[in-house]
Design an enzyme around this catalytic site. Structure first.
Site, PDB file in Angstrom:
ATOM      1  N   GLN A 116       1.038  -1.330   0.067  1.00  0.00           N
ATOM      2  CA  GLN A 116      -0.091   0.035  -0.002  1.00  0.00           C
ATOM      3  C   GLN A 116       0.812   1.243   0.057  1.00  0.00           C
ATOM      4  OE1 GLN A 116      -3.159  -0.044   2.747  1.00  0.00           O
ATOM      5  NE2 GLN A 116      -3.810   1.920   2.012  1.00  0.00           N
ATOM      6  N   PHE A 117       1.148   1.714  -1.217  1.00  0.00           N
ATOM      7  CA  PHE A 117       1.881   2.937  -1.320  1.00  0.00           C
ATOM      8  C   PHE A 117       1.352   4.007  -0.594  1.00  0.00           C
ATOM      9  CE2 PHE A 117      -0.628   4.138  -4.726  1.00  0.00           C
ATOM     10  CZ  PHE A 117      -0.741   5.608  -4.758  1.00  0.00           C
ATOM     11  N   THR A 118       0.116   4.312  -0.427  1.00  0.00           N
ATOM     12  CA  THR A 118      -0.379   5.481   0.085  1.00  0.00           C
ATOM     13  C   THR A 118       0.209   5.724   1.622  1.00  0.00           C
ATOM     14  OG1 THR A 118      -2.382   4.294   0.877  1.00  0.00           O
ATOM     15  CG2 THR A 118      -2.532   5.502  -1.402  1.00  0.00           C
TER      16      THR A 118
END
Length: 150
Positions: free
Chosen positions: A78-80
């Protein structure tokens, strides 16, 4: 690197309506990679996720780790999590690793975790539907900053 971990009784990930990973009792870990992270941060984060004491002992105190209970890990890229949210009402992603570095370090994280426990994963870059039953609820933010191995 960052892991948002949740103690779960069950969790699963679907991509295009197909379950690609599911676990029973264990940890759901949303994993983000920051610019400047490397294998050392990934190794340390694996140690922290697998060793963090979030499961109850016989007295009901959080004294047991995932390794202690022989639980499973559902790791979700999850890059966020690496977003800069300090200003305004829209996240900036200049603090996140490039997609190539993010996938490489997520895969490295998973490879290290697989050596120690049962691991299921999400799919990097996919539109995933994540379902879970948070047990407690118990949720912790673990971070191993670039250049630091705390």
């Amino acid at each position: 690197m960052i892991a948002l971990i949740q103690r779960v009784t069950e969790a699963r990930i679907e991509v295009d309506g197909i379950v690609i990973g599911a676990i029973g009792r264990g940890i759901l870990a949303l994993v983000g990679v920051e610019r400047g992270d490397g294998q050392a941060q990934a190794e340390r984060l694996v140690e922290r996720v697998l060793g963090y004491r979030i499961f109850p002992d016989a007295e009901g105190r959080m004294n047991l780790s995932l390794a202690d209970i022989r639980g499973a890990l559902l790791a979700v890229p999850q890059f966020t999590l690496a977003a800069d949210t300090n200003k305004g009402t829209r996240a900036g992603f200049s603090t996140a690793a490039s997609p190539e570095d993010g996938q490489r370090l997520f895969d490295f994280f998973v490879g290290k975790a697989v050596q120690k426990t049962n691991v299921k994963t999400g799919r990097f870059g996919a539109d995933m539907k994540v379902s879970l039953v948070n047990d407690g609820p118990v949720t912790f933010w673990l971070q191993v900053s670039p250049g630091k191995l705390s």
